[in-house]
Write a protein that holds these residues in place. Structure first.
Motif, PDB file in Angstrom:
ATOM      1  N   UNK A 161       0.860  -1.182   0.000  1.00 17.53           N
ATOM      2  CA  UNK A 161       0.000   0.000   0.000  1.00 17.53           C
ATOM      3  C   UNK A 161       0.899   1.236   0.000  1.00 17.53           C
ATOM      4  N   UNK A 162       0.828   2.086  -1.025  1.00 18.73           N
ATOM      5  CA  UNK A 162       1.748   3.229  -1.111  1.00 18.73           C
ATOM      6  C   UNK A 162       1.610   4.170   0.086  1.00 18.73           C
ATOM      7  N   UNK A 163       2.719   4.637   0.568  1.00 19.44           N
ATOM      8  CA  UNK A 163       2.717   5.531   1.720  1.00 19.44           C
ATOM      9  C   UNK A 163       2.037   6.854   1.379  1.00 19.44           C
ATOM     10  N   UNK A 164       1.213   7.330   2.303  1.00 16.52           N
ATOM     11  CA  UNK A 164       0.499   8.607   2.179  1.00 16.52           C
ATOM     12  C   UNK A 164      -0.579   8.595   1.096  1.00 16.52           C
TER      13      UNK A 164
ATOM     14  N   UNK B   2     -12.884  -3.003  -4.647  1.00 16.39           N
ATOM     15  CA  UNK B   2     -11.799  -2.285  -5.313  1.00 16.39           C
ATOM     16  C   UNK B   2     -11.974  -0.777  -5.179  1.00 16.39           C
ATOM     17  N   UNK B   3     -10.873  -0.067  -5.372  1.00 16.86           N
ATOM     18  CA  UNK B   3     -10.912   1.384  -5.319  1.00 16.86           C
ATOM     19  C   UNK B   3      -9.644   1.965  -5.916  1.00 16.86           C
ATOM     20  N   UNK B   4      -9.671   3.265  -6.137  1.00 20.90           N
ATOM     21  CA  UNK B   4      -8.533   3.968  -6.723  1.00 20.90           C
ATOM     22  C   UNK B   4      -7.788   4.713  -5.617  1.00 20.90           C
ATOM     23  N   UNK B   5      -6.473   4.549  -5.586  1.00 20.72           N
ATOM     24  CA  UNK B   5      -5.641   5.201  -4.583  1.00 20.72           C
ATOM     25  C   UNK B   5      -4.971   6.437  -5.178  1.00 20.72           C
TER      26      UNK B   5
ATOM     27  N   UNK C 205      -1.525   7.269  -9.865  1.00 21.24           N
ATOM     28  CA  UNK C 205      -2.645   6.676  -9.141  1.00 21.24           C
ATOM     29  C   UNK C 205      -2.569   5.163  -9.286  1.00 21.24           C
ATOM     30  N   UNK C 206      -3.269   4.464  -8.396  1.00 20.45           N
ATOM     31  CA  UNK C 206      -3.217   3.005  -8.382  1.00 20.45           C
ATOM     32  C   UNK C 206      -4.622   2.432  -8.264  1.00 20.45           C
ATOM     33  N   UNK C 207      -4.791   1.230  -8.794  1.00 19.33           N
ATOM     34  CA  UNK C 207      -6.006   0.462  -8.549  1.00 19.33           C
ATOM     35  C   UNK C 207      -5.665  -0.573  -7.493  1.00 19.33           C
ATOM     36  N   UNK C 208      -6.522  -0.703  -6.483  1.00 17.76           N
ATOM     37  CA  UNK C 208      -6.192  -1.582  -5.363  1.00 17.76           C
ATOM     38  C   UNK C 208      -7.378  -2.435  -4.950  1.00 17.76           C
TER      39      UNK C 208
ATOM     40  N   UNK D 229     -10.052  -4.872   0.171  1.00 12.81           N
ATOM     41  CA  UNK D 229     -10.262  -5.886   1.202  1.00 12.81           C
ATOM     42  C   UNK D 229      -8.953  -6.534   1.635  1.00 12.81           C
ATOM     43  N   UNK D 230      -8.059  -6.769   0.679  1.00 15.92           N
ATOM     44  CA  UNK D 230      -6.772  -7.385   1.009  1.00 15.92           C
ATOM     45  C   UNK D 230      -5.661  -6.352   1.151  1.00 15.92           C
ATOM     46  N   UNK D 231      -5.978  -5.079   0.828  1.00 12.86           N
ATOM     47  CA  UNK D 231      -5.002  -3.987   0.844  1.00 12.86           C
ATOM     48  C   UNK D 231      -3.814  -4.298  -0.066  1.00 12.86           C
ATOM     49  N   UNK D 232      -4.114  -4.891  -1.196  1.00 11.58           N
ATOM     50  CA  UNK D 232      -3.107  -5.182  -2.207  1.00 11.58           C
ATOM     51  C   UNK D 232      -3.273  -4.224  -3.382  1.00 11.58           C
ATOM     52  N   UNK D 233      -2.172  -3.637  -3.825  1.00  8.36           N
ATOM     53  CA  UNK D 233      -2.191  -2.790  -5.012  1.00  8.36           C
ATOM     54  C   UNK D 233      -2.156  -3.683  -6.246  1.00  8.36           C
ATOM     55  N   UNK D 234      -3.124  -3.503  -7.137  1.00  8.50           N
ATOM     56  CA  UNK D 234      -3.187  -4.324  -8.347  1.00  8.50           C
ATOM     57  C   UNK D 234      -2.283  -3.791  -9.450  1.00  8.50           C
ATOM     58  N   UNK D 235      -1.967  -2.511  -9.378  1.00  8.04           N
ATOM     59  CA  UNK D 235      -1.069  -1.954 -10.382  1.00  8.04           C
ATOM     60  C   UNK D 235      -1.185  -0.447 -10.472  1.00  8.04           C
ATOM     61  N   UNK D 236      -0.234   0.140 -11.157  1.00  7.28           N
ATOM     62  CA  UNK D 236      -0.194   1.583 -11.376  1.00  7.28           C
ATOM     63  C   UNK D 236      -0.985   1.938 -12.627  1.00  7.28           C
TER      64      UNK D 236
END
Length: 311
Positions: free
Chosen positions: A29-32, A46-49, A67-70, A73-80
Motif C-alpha cells: 500500500x503506497x505511503x500517504x 476495489x478502489x482507486x488510490x 494513481x493506483x487500482x487496489x 479488502x486485502x489492501x493489495x495494489x493491483x497496479x499503477x
C-alpha cells in the motif's frame, strides 16, 4: 516429546511466515495514499488510490503523482495506472470513477480545468488489470470539427459494452472576441474486442450544449440536500443546499426542463411526439401530488427516465 517439539517449531515458523506475508501486503500500500472519494466498486472490493492532499503539500509533491487500482479488502495494489498525475483535492483538477455493475471494469476520467486530460478503462484480469485508452479516440473524433475542451460521460451496457457521450466547446471564458463552438460525440466501445462499434461527432447549438450538460449529470440527486442551516450539512458534501423541500422541488423542476429540452432536440420527431404525450400525463400526476417531498421523488424519477432516452 520430539514430535511435540517439531509441531511447536513448525507452528512458530508458520506464524513467522504469515506475519511476514502480512507485512509485505501492508508494504504494497503506497505511503500517504488514500482511497479516492467515490471510487469504490459496487461490491466495495476495489478502489482507486491517490496521494493525500496533506502529503502532496507538506512534501512539495504536487507534480508527477501517479494513481493506483487496489483491492481494498486485502489492501493489495493491483497496479499503477499509467500516464496519470493527480492528488486528492488538487486545484482545478478532478478524478471521476465509473464502475460497471459487476465491479469488473471501471472508467477513470482525469479532468483538467475546462475538460478532461485523459480517460482510461481498467478491466480487471486476475490479480491485475488491463488499461485501455479511451480519451484519445474521443478527442480525435471531436478534433476533426474543431480543437476544443472535452467533457465525457459513461454508461455500461450489456454484453461488455461501454456507451460514451462527450461534449466539446471553445471559449470557456466567453470572451466577446473569441469564437464559441460546440459539439457532441456519441459512441459505443466493445471491451471484448477493444474496438469502437459506433462513433460519431457533430456540431450543436449553444443551447443544446447547456441542456445536454445538465442531462448527462446522472448523480444530480447526490448533490442536493435539504437542511435548516449549514451546520446540518455533512462535512464533505458538495452541491446545493435548500432550506425546504419546496425549494428542492423547484430546482429539480428546472433540471427536468433542461433534460426535456435535450430530449426534444435529439430524439427523432416521431419518437419525441410520444414522449411529449407521456410528459403531459406525468405533469398532471405530479401536480396533483400534495407533498413537496413526494413531488421531488417523482421528479427525480422522471429526470432519470428522460436521461435514459439520450443513451
Amino acid at each position: 516429546m520430539r514430535l511435540r517439539g517439531r509441531v511447536l517449531i513448525l507452528c512458530f515458523v508458520l506464524a513467522l511466515h504469515l506475519g511476514l506475508a502480512r507485512a509485505v501486503a501492508a508494504a504494497d500500500w503506497p505511503q500517504n495514499y488514500v482511497v479516492h472519494e467515490h471510487s469504490e466498486s459496487p461490491d466495495d472490493r476495489y478502489g482507486v488510490l491517490v496521494l493525500s492532499k496533506e502529503a502532496a503539500i507538506e512534501q512539495d509533491q504536487t507534480d508527477g503523482n501517479t494513481t493506483y487500482l487496489a483491492n481494498l479488502q486485502t489492501r493489495q495494489v493491483l497496479g499503477e495506472v499509467r500516464e496519470t498525475d493527480y492528488f486528492e483535492g488538487q486545484n482545478h483538477r478532478d478524478l471521476q470513477v465509473v464502475w460497471s455493475p459487476d465491479s469488473s471494469v471501471c472508467v477513470l476520467e482525469y479532468e483538467g480545468r475546462y475538460g478532461f486530460d485523459s480517460v482510461f478503462a481498467l478491466e480487471l484480469k486476475g490479480e491485475g488489470f488491463r488499461q485501455i485508452d479511451l480519451g484519445e479516440h474521443i478527442q480525435k473524433s471531436l478534433g476533426r470539427l474543431f480543437d476544443g475542451y472535452v467533457n465525457a460521460y459513461f454508461r455500461f451496457a450489456p454484453d461488455h459494452k461501454l456507451k460514451v457521450r462527450a461534449l466539446s466547446y471553445t471559449n470557456p471564458k466567453q470572451l466577446p472576441d473569441e469564437p464559441s463552438n460546440y459539439a457532441r460525440f456519441q459512441g459505443t466501445f466493445d471491451l471484448k474486442s477493444e474496438k469502437w462499434t459506433d462513433s460519431n461527432a457533430r456540431k450543436i447549438k449553444s443551447e443544446d450544449q447547456d441542456a445536454l450538460t445538465t442531462a448527462y449529470q446522472e448523480d444530480f440527486a447526490r448533490h442536493m440536500i435539504v437542511a435548516a442551516d449549514s451546520t446540518k450539512v455533512p462535512e464533505n458534501f458538495t452541491g446545493s443546499m435548500f432550506s425546504s423541500e419546496e425549494e428542492k422541488a423547484d430546482a429539480l423542476d428546472k433540471i427536468m426542463n433542461d433534460v426535456y429540452a435535450a430530449v426534444r432536440s435529439f430524439l427523432p420527431p416521431g419518437r419525441f411526439a410520444k414522449v411529449k404525450q407521456e410528459q403531459i400525463a406525468w405533469l398532471k400526476t405530479r401536480d396533483a401530488t400534495q407533498s413537496a417531498e413526494e413531488k421531488s421523488k417523482l421528479t427525480e424519477n422522471r429526470i432519470r427516465a428522460l436521461q435514459d432516452l439520450l443513451w
